[in-house]
Design an enzyme around this catalytic site. Structure first.
Site, PDB file in Angstrom:
ATOM      1  N   LEU A  11       1.107  -5.431  -5.527  1.00  0.00           N
ATOM      2  CA  LEU A  11       0.783  -6.568  -4.906  1.00  0.00           C
ATOM      3  C   LEU A  11      -0.941  -7.258  -4.755  1.00  0.00           C
ATOM      4  CD1 LEU A  11       3.370  -5.774  -2.312  1.00  0.00           C
ATOM      5  CD2 LEU A  11       3.630  -7.818  -4.514  1.00  0.00           C
ATOM      6  N   ASP A  12      -1.344  -8.217  -5.040  1.00  0.00           N
ATOM      7  CA  ASP A  12      -2.067  -8.505  -4.659  1.00  0.00           C
ATOM      8  C   ASP A  12      -2.743  -8.975  -3.174  1.00  0.00           C
ATOM      9  OD1 ASP A  12      -2.590  -9.704  -7.691  1.00  0.00           O
ATOM     10  OD2 ASP A  12      -1.433 -11.482  -7.581  1.00  0.00           O
TER      11      ASP A  12
END
EC number: 5.4.99.25
Length: 308
Positions: free
Chosen positions: A46-47
């Site tokens: 996940l960024d």
């Protein structure tokens, strides 16, 4: 001189609700320290901008990470219209603008074009490798980056609301390898404007959902007791979509030693309806995973043996 202790042998999964502002690797490192875990990995990046479900694998569960990464993901995404950013999200620099603001009717009419199997070019600020180097490293060094398109699967794309003309809220169900930043960028371009991701939350990743995910603060509070918490799920939790085959102790021993087990022996005591040649199964002893195995020529052959 004594050898340095490497941490506890913890096996299983935690579904973490990752907050905005930290990387997936930050989460892994924090849990390794908090839980004194010997081996930790995550089941899908996940960024930093994104929040939501980040599956964390411990010990032998790391052998099942690929099955989670290949699973279905569900997102809530907010797209900001009228500004293109170099990172395709709100953290980047503005590189283009547009006065066009698509309305709900135009957006809804366009969604079918981005549903199903589609071609997608990853963001240049991504971990995709170009001649051995990460694309984001090249982009940060101001080097030209040209990435190839790839086939990805968008299973469902729904417009939830257009709260103001500047933003659109979407629910996305995707397969593996889909970049939400690219989806926002391409959807905006198709609508005659430019856009970027303003907010992104992952609601599900494979069998793990936001409803059962726990916060990092909760893990911190548990500390070294976290491995004994009911939040630590068994290795099998990641394999809900994979057929299970029960074994006897003798059969489990054979698979653990890398030897195949005859399907005829299994079929003599348990129905094996629906299992096909080449299919992956989870081989269980008393409900616990012994190995991931494949059906080949009338045998179950081990792929990944779990050592507990």
């Amino acid at each position: 001189m004594s050898r340095r202790r490497r941490g506890q042998a913890i096996h299983g999964w935690l579904a973490i609700d990752k907050p905005v502002g930290i990387t997936s690797t930050d989460v892994v490192n924090r849990l390794r320290r908090t839980m004194d875990a010997a081996k930790v990995g995550h089941g899908g990046t996940l960024d930093p901008l994104a929040s939501g479900v980040l599956p964390i694998a411990f010990g032998e569960a790391t052998k099942t990470v690929s099955y989670v990464m290949d699973g279905t993901k569900v997102y809530h995404m907010v797209v900001g219209w009228g500004e293109a950013r170099d990172t395709d999200d709100r953290e980047g620099k503005v590189i283009d603008t547009s006065d066009v603001r698509p309305d709900a009717q135009a957006i809804t009419a366009m969604l079918a074009r981005f549903t199903g199997e589609i071609e997608q070019v990853p963001p240049i600020y991504s971990a995709v490798k170009v001649e051995g180097r990460r694309s984001y490293d090249l982009a940060r060094a101001d080097q030209a980056v040209e990435l190839k398109s790839r086939k990805i699967l968008i299973k469902d794309l729904t417009l939830l609301e257009t709260s103001t003309p500047d933003f659109g809220h979407f629910r996305i169900v995707s397969g593996k390898g889909a970049y939400m930043r690219s989806l926002a960028r391409d959807l905006a371009l198709a609508l005659g404007t430019v856009g970027h991701v303003v907010a992104l939350r992952r609601l599900a990743c494979g069998p793990f959902t936001a409803e059962t995910a726990i916060s990092l603060d909760m893990v911190d509070a548990l500390g070294h007791d976290a491995p004994h918490s009911e939040s630590l799920l068994p290795i099998e939790a990641a394999l809900a979509d994979i057929p299970a085959v029960p074994l006897t102790e003798a059969e489990a021993r054979r698979l653990s030693q890398g030897q195949p087990v005859s399907l005829l022996h299994l079929a003599s005591r348990t129905p094996l309806n629906g299992l096909a040649q080449g299919e992956t199964v989870q081989a269980l002893l008393n409900g616990k995973l012994v190995a991931l195995a494949k059906i080949v020529e009338g045998e179950i052959r081990p792929l990944r043996v779990v050592n507990l």
